[in-house]
Design an enzyme around this catalytic site. Structure first.
Site, PDB file in Angstrom:
ATOM      1  N   ARG A 106       0.886  -1.185   0.000  1.00 56.26           N
ATOM      2  CA  ARG A 106       0.000   0.000   0.000  1.00 56.26           C
ATOM      3  C   ARG A 106       0.908   1.214   0.000  1.00 56.26           C
ATOM      4  NH1 ARG A 106      -5.365   1.224   3.413  1.00 56.26           N
ATOM      5  NH2 ARG A 106      -6.100  -0.031   1.686  1.00 56.26           N
ATOM      6  N   HIS A 133      -7.134   1.039  -6.666  1.00 54.96           N
ATOM      7  CA  HIS A 133      -7.374   0.136  -5.530  1.00 54.96           C
ATOM      8  C   HIS A 133      -7.998  -1.161  -6.075  1.00 54.96           C
ATOM      9  CE1 HIS A 133      -7.749  -1.185  -1.551  1.00 54.96           C
ATOM     10  NE2 HIS A 133      -8.613  -0.340  -1.042  1.00 54.96           N
ATOM     11  N   GLN A 136      -9.885  -3.931  -3.814  1.00 54.65           N
ATOM     12  CA  GLN A 136     -11.185  -3.468  -3.334  1.00 54.65           C
ATOM     13  C   GLN A 136     -12.273  -3.787  -4.355  1.00 54.65           C
ATOM     14  OE1 GLN A 136     -12.006  -1.764  -0.325  1.00 54.65           O
ATOM     15  NE2 GLN A 136     -14.019  -2.355  -1.086  1.00 54.65           N
ATOM     16  N   ASP A 228     -17.335   7.043  -1.600  1.00 55.09           N
ATOM     17  CA  ASP A 228     -16.104   6.931  -0.817  1.00 55.09           C
ATOM     18  C   ASP A 228     -15.836   8.298  -0.176  1.00 55.09           C
ATOM     19  OD1 ASP A 228     -13.666   6.071   0.236  1.00 55.09           O
ATOM     20  OD2 ASP A 228     -12.588   6.127  -1.671  1.00 55.09           O
ATOM     21  N   CYS A 267     -16.346   1.509   0.240  1.00 52.30           N
ATOM     22  CA  CYS A 267     -15.179   0.647   0.514  1.00 52.30           C
ATOM     23  C   CYS A 267     -14.798   0.653   1.986  1.00 52.30           C
ATOM     24  CB  CYS A 267     -14.004   1.091  -0.342  1.00 52.30           C
ATOM     25  SG  CYS A 267     -13.519   2.792  -0.040  1.00 52.30           S
ATOM     26  N   ARG A 295     -13.349  -8.723   1.065  1.00 50.25           N
ATOM     27  CA  ARG A 295     -11.918  -8.445   0.850  1.00 50.25           C
ATOM     28  C   ARG A 295     -11.126  -9.723   1.130  1.00 50.25           C
ATOM     29  NH1 ARG A 295      -9.930  -3.287   1.037  1.00 50.25           N
ATOM     30  NH2 ARG A 295      -8.028  -4.319   0.347  1.00 50.25           N
TER      31      ARG A 295
HETATM   32  N1   CP Z   1     -11.166  -0.340   2.113  1.00 54.67           N
HETATM   33  C1   CP Z   1      -9.913  -0.400   2.569  1.00 54.67           C
HETATM   34  O1   CP Z   1      -8.937  -0.567   1.816  1.00 54.67           O
HETATM   35  O2   CP Z   1      -9.803  -0.274   3.921  1.00 54.67           O
HETATM   36  P1   CP Z   1      -8.483  -0.096   4.772  1.00 54.67           P
HETATM   37  O3   CP Z   1      -7.934   1.277   4.466  1.00 54.67           O
HETATM   38  O4   CP Z   1      -8.926  -0.225   6.194  1.00 54.67           O
HETATM   39  O5   CP Z   1      -7.494  -1.147   4.376  1.00 54.67           O
HETATM   40  N1  NVA Z   2      -9.983   6.601  -1.396  1.00 52.82           N
HETATM   41  C1  NVA Z   2      -9.636   6.145  -0.085  1.00 52.82           C
HETATM   42  C2  NVA Z   2      -9.795   4.668   0.013  1.00 52.82           C
HETATM   43  C3  NVA Z   2      -9.489   4.098   1.373  1.00 52.82           C
HETATM   44  C4  NVA Z   2      -9.651   2.615   1.426  1.00 52.82           C
HETATM   45  C5  NVA Z   2      -8.211   6.546   0.248  1.00 52.82           C
HETATM   46  O1  NVA Z   2      -7.345   6.422  -0.615  1.00 52.82           O
HETATM   47  O2  NVA Z   2      -7.971   7.001   1.359  1.00 52.82           O
END
Ligand code: CP
Ligand code: NVA
Length: 307
Positions: A106, A133, A136, A228, A267, A295
């Protein structure tokens, strides 16, 4: 053709039949887990998980997923590793590849996950970048199949800030034959580059892809409404953006403009009563916690095929 060894960085790198294989394997492993059937197909395998940003779902679902598959996952953060002291992504990738069978990351810039994949000799999974992502959206498509029966011909409307999640929806859902609409305020619509790529996919797969700056118009006929956060990780809050996005809030009135049996997705993490009202999030249309659960299953499907 086998998916073994393939990195999962960007859903547009895949053909429909390949995403179908991931989804089917996810559904299959979910059934096995619910029945209590052992499925330790990655016994002795290890996954390095690099987190440059916070996470609840991605971290826990990948770690638990590896355990259920009989393997092991390592949680790595910049502060506890040499990444935080300037060791390059490329060198880190080469080292981790000597120990581990798969790397999940990430990151902030999408180039960081691309760099990992370039230098890694094992498959790399994008656990979220500023641009995309993918995991997701694989979980989300499993969830849509469970609630709506199929993907093809369903209309998914993402309302809110155009971001990594909406970008991956534009790719993954289009490849799987869904009609996609993005409803965002002016200034927060998808980038030209993402739009161009998704338009090519939509032509290829015979689906519709629309961008609207009117939330009420956007959600007409929606089977799925998705939203989101207004501010993704790493973005500064601004009053101007918040005001623009409040008009796109998913509330009872907006849901009332979609199909009567539409499902509502997010998400997570949600900012209750900002992008989504608590009334809708806890209401009968919401499937947000099913998405979160999937997930685990979707990522197990991915791991089972690529490792
Ligand atoms: N939706 C998602 O990726 O959640 P987290 O940021 O908790 O991993
Ligand atoms: N768009 C959000 C998704 C989190 C899972 C972010 O990048 O923070």
């Amino acid at each position: 053709m086998s998916l073994r060894g393939k990195s999962v960085i960007d859903l547009s790198d895949f053909e429909r039949f390949e995403l179908r294989q991931f989804l089917d394997t996810g559904h299959d492993l979910k059934r096995k887990q619910k029945r209590g059937e052992p499925h330790e197909i990655l016994k002795g395998k290890s996954m390095a998980m690099i987190f440059m940003k916070s996470s609840t779902r991605t971290r826990v679902s990948f770690e638990v997923g590896m355990t259920q598959l009989g393997g092991h996952a390592l949680y790595l953060q910049p502060s506890g590793t040499q990444l935080g002291r300037g060791e390059t992504i490329g060198d880190t990738a080469q080292v981790l590849s000597r120990y581990c069978d798969v790397i999940m990351a990430r990151v902030f810039g999408h180039d960081e996950v691309m760099g990992l994949a370039e230098f890694s000799t094992v498959p790399v999974i994008n656990g979220l970048s500023d641009l995309l992502h993918p995991c997701q959206i694989m979980a989300d498509m499993m969830t849509i199949e469970e609630h709506r029966g199929n993907l093809e011909g369903q209309k998914i409307v993402y309302v809110g800030d155009s971001n990594n999640v909406s970008n991956s929806i534009m790719q993954g859902c289009t490849i799987m034959g869904m009609d996609v609409t993005i409803g965002s305020p002016k200034g927060y619509t998808p980038s030209e580059e993402i739009l161009k790529k998704a338009t090519q996919l939509s032509k290829r797969y015979g689906t519709t892809l629309e961008v609207s700056t009117n939330p009420d118009e956007a959600v007409k006929g929606a089977d799925v409404i998705y939203t989101d956060t207004f501010f993704s990780m790493g973005q500064e809050r601004s009053k101007e953006k918040e005001d623009a996005l409040m008009a796109f809030q998913v509330n009872k009135a907006l849901v009332g403009k979609a199909k009567s049996d539409a499902i509502v997705m997010h998400c997570l993490p949600a900012h209750r009563d900002e992008e989504l009202t608590s009334e809708v999030m806890d209401g009968p249309h919401s499937v947000v916690f099913d998405q979160a659960e999937n997930r685990l299953h979707a990522q197990k499907g991915i791991l089972a095929l690529i490792v």
